[in-house]
Design a protein around this motif. Structure first.
Motif, PDB file in Angstrom:
ATOM      1  N   ASN A   1       0.834  -1.200   0.000  1.00  6.46           N
ATOM      2  CA  ASN A   1       0.000   0.000   0.000  1.00  6.46           C
ATOM      3  C   ASN A   1       0.874   1.257   0.000  1.00  6.46           C
ATOM      4  O   ASN A   1       0.783   2.102   0.898  1.00  6.46           O
ATOM      5  N   GLN A   2       1.769   1.362  -0.974  1.00  5.14           N
ATOM      6  CA  GLN A   2       2.703   2.472  -1.059  1.00  5.14           C
ATOM      7  C   GLN A   2       3.470   2.634   0.258  1.00  5.14           C
ATOM      8  O   GLN A   2       3.603   3.721   0.816  1.00  5.14           O
ATOM      9  N   ASP A   3       3.952   1.484   0.747  1.00  2.36           N
ATOM     10  CA  ASP A   3       4.680   1.478   2.024  1.00  2.36           C
ATOM     11  C   ASP A   3       5.978   2.257   1.918  1.00  2.36           C
ATOM     12  O   ASP A   3       6.409   2.880   2.887  1.00  2.36           O
TER      13      ASP A   3
ATOM     14  N   VAL B   1       1.025   1.138   9.881  1.00  2.00           N
ATOM     15  CA  VAL B   1       0.914   2.280   8.966  1.00  2.00           C
ATOM     16  C   VAL B   1       1.539   3.476   9.650  1.00  2.00           C
ATOM     17  O   VAL B   1       1.039   3.952  10.681  1.00  2.00           O
TER      18      VAL B   1
ATOM     19  N   SER C   1      -1.752  -7.145   8.352  1.00  2.00           N
ATOM     20  CA  SER C   1      -1.406  -5.803   7.876  1.00  2.00           C
ATOM     21  C   SER C   1      -0.313  -5.242   8.774  1.00  2.00           C
ATOM     22  O   SER C   1      -0.392  -5.329  10.018  1.00  2.00           O
TER      23      SER C   1
ATOM     24  N   LEU D   1       4.404   6.501   0.951  1.00  2.54           N
ATOM     25  CA  LEU D   1       3.506   7.125   1.934  1.00  2.54           C
ATOM     26  C   LEU D   1       3.509   6.424   3.271  1.00  2.54           C
ATOM     27  O   LEU D   1       2.771   6.803   4.177  1.00  2.54           O
ATOM     28  N   GLN D   2       4.293   5.355   3.376  1.00  2.00           N
ATOM     29  CA  GLN D   2       4.376   4.568   4.613  1.00  2.00           C
ATOM     30  C   GLN D   2       2.996   4.082   5.066  1.00  2.00           C
ATOM     31  O   GLN D   2       2.622   4.181   6.224  1.00  2.00           O
ATOM     32  N   MET D   3       2.234   3.581   4.051  1.00  4.45           N
ATOM     33  CA  MET D   3       0.905   3.050   4.334  1.00  4.45           C
ATOM     34  C   MET D   3       0.932   1.581   4.761  1.00  4.45           C
ATOM     35  O   MET D   3      -0.088   0.970   5.020  1.00  4.45           O
TER      36      MET D   3
ATOM     37  N   ASN E   1       2.054   6.470   8.280  1.00  6.54           N
ATOM     38  CA  ASN E   1       1.668   7.724   7.655  1.00  6.54           C
ATOM     39  C   ASN E   1       1.180   8.696   8.724  1.00  6.54           C
ATOM     40  O   ASN E   1       0.395   8.330   9.602  1.00  6.54           O
TER      41      ASN E   1
END
Length: 422
Positions: free
Chosen positions: A75-77, A281, A278, A80-82, A283
């Motif tokens: 997740n665009q880790d 996150v 998961s 965006l560090q998601m 973000n």
């Protein structure tokens, strides 16, 4: 004369064996049938059908394989560090309605029917092999008749040549006897060719790729005499005919196919269990902690296809067809037994018309005609007529013996048994 010829042939065979170190190849009926059972190429190929059917039974016992699914989501880790996610799930189809049991029953019925068909093939193979051996014996006997006739006529032609040179007979009589001797020699060659073809058939039945023909055969033609009750023969045929048992097993197979068709209409449940992980996150706008989730579920198919009953109706029609075929086989067996019985009775009567006295009288007439001809008391045509009559009597007797033996084998074949006479 015939005894002398046999002795000479035996001496020559023994001499050839001593010179080349190879004894004459003699084929017996027992050895021939043993080779047919063990090395017949087509029978060995048919045996694989049983192994194939057994393998299909094992294949029918297999259960549905579970499905393992693994997934990864980013997740665009990195931007965006998601965070990222990992999914794993295990899916399994639970068959309902006894589908596996029905598949196994169908495969087992097919295996049993295949075994019966193989036994029926073997029964027919043994009958065909026996008839082929009898055919070779008949051709051998016919060759002996032709050789004996040619030997007598050749000696007579040689004697006539001398008598013509002495002025005792006309040139026409000498030419006639020589012409008949040459004609009989052609008959000998034809009989020899037919015997070799019969021996090649025996080699083929034995699965002999070398096609090495035997030097001689053991056994002789006879006409077996037996008394049978047609009703008992039909009853025994109903008990022993493997093709009838295979037809009965075909009924069972069609019933199992119907059960399988009905089982296939039952829904199968899909079972699912899975886990999702998961990561954290990081973000700044929407942070979230790491977590692991577990899921489980059941999927139920909507069997709208069950409105189509074509597979079930086809299985029902096949079951009714199998029953009719079984009844048809029963009628066919009864007809075959009765036909084979009457053929044997007629063939036996024909063979019994001949007797040792009849053959001896024909030979005695021939010898007296030859003796009278040598003394100038009769013509060469009378000798030739006596020779033809003698040959016809011997040939007819051999044919009658052969037909009677074959008729008995066919009667055994129709009854599905091998213990009633040959």
């Amino acid at each position: 004369m015939r005894f002398l010829k046999i002795v000479i042939v035996s001496i020559i065979c023994s001499w050839v064996g001593e010179v080349y170190g190879q004894p004459p190849r003699v084929l017996t009926y027992e050895h021939f049938m043993e080779q047919v059972r063990e090395t017949n190429a087509e029978y060995l190929a048919e045996k694989y059908n049983v192994s194939i059917a057994a393998a299909k039974v094992q294949a029918a016992k297999v259960m549905p394989d579970p499905t393992l699914t693994v997934g990864y989501a980013n997740n665009q880790d990195w931007n965006l560090q998601m965070g990222y996610g990992v999914d794993a799930s295990l899916d399994y189809t639970l068959e309902l309605g006894g589908k596996r049991r029905a598949r196994i029953a169908v495969a087992q019925s097919e295996q049993e029917m295949t075994e019966m068909l193989l036994e029926n093939y073997f029964r027919n193979l043994m009958a065909d092999a026996t008839i082929a051996y009898l055919t070779a014996l008949k051709q051998k006997a016919q060759l002996d008749i032709q050789l004996s006739s040619y030997s007598q006529m050749d000696q007579l032609a040689q004697a006539d040549s001398i008598r013509f040179s002495l002025g005792e007979i006309t040139q026409v009589d000498a030419l006639q006897s020589r012409l008949e001797a040459n004609t009989m020699h052609n008959s000998v060659l034809n009989s020899e060719g037919e015997l070799r073809n019969a021996l090649i058939d025996l080699a083929l039945l034995q699965g002999d790729s070398t096609m090495l023909l035997p030097d001689s055969l053991t056994g002789r033609l006879t006409f077996p005499v037996h008394t049978f009750d047609p009703e008992q023969l039909i009853e025994r045929a109903m008990q022993h005919r493997t093709d009838l048992q295979a037809a009965l097993k075909s009924n069972e197979l069609s019933q199992n196919n119907l059960r399988l068709a009905l089982a296939n209409r039952v829904i199968d449940l899909g079972l699912n269990i899975g886990a999702h992980h998961s990561s954290i996150v990081r973000n700044t706008i929407a942070p979230a902690p790491a977590f692991t989730g577990i899921s489980a579920g059941i999927s139920i198919p909507l069997k709208f296809s069950n409105t189509n009953k074509g597979e079930v109706r086809a299985a029902q029609f096949m079951m009714a067809q199998s029953q009719k075929r079984y009844e048809a086989v029963e009628l066919q067996i009864s007809a075959e037994v009765l036909q084979a019985y009457h053929k044997y009775v007629i063939a036996l009567r024909k063979a019994q018309q001949f007797s040792v006295n009849m053959l001896r009288d024909a030979e005695m007439i021939l010898q007296k005609k030859i003796y009278s001809y040598k003394r100038g008391e009769t013509s060469i045509l009378e000798v030739l007529n006596a020779q033809r009559t003698y040959n016809e009597v011997q040939t007819s007797f051999n044919e009658a013996q052969f037909d009677c033996s074959v008729a008995l084998i066919e009667l055994e074949r129709s009854c599905g048994i091998w213990d009633i006479g040959f």
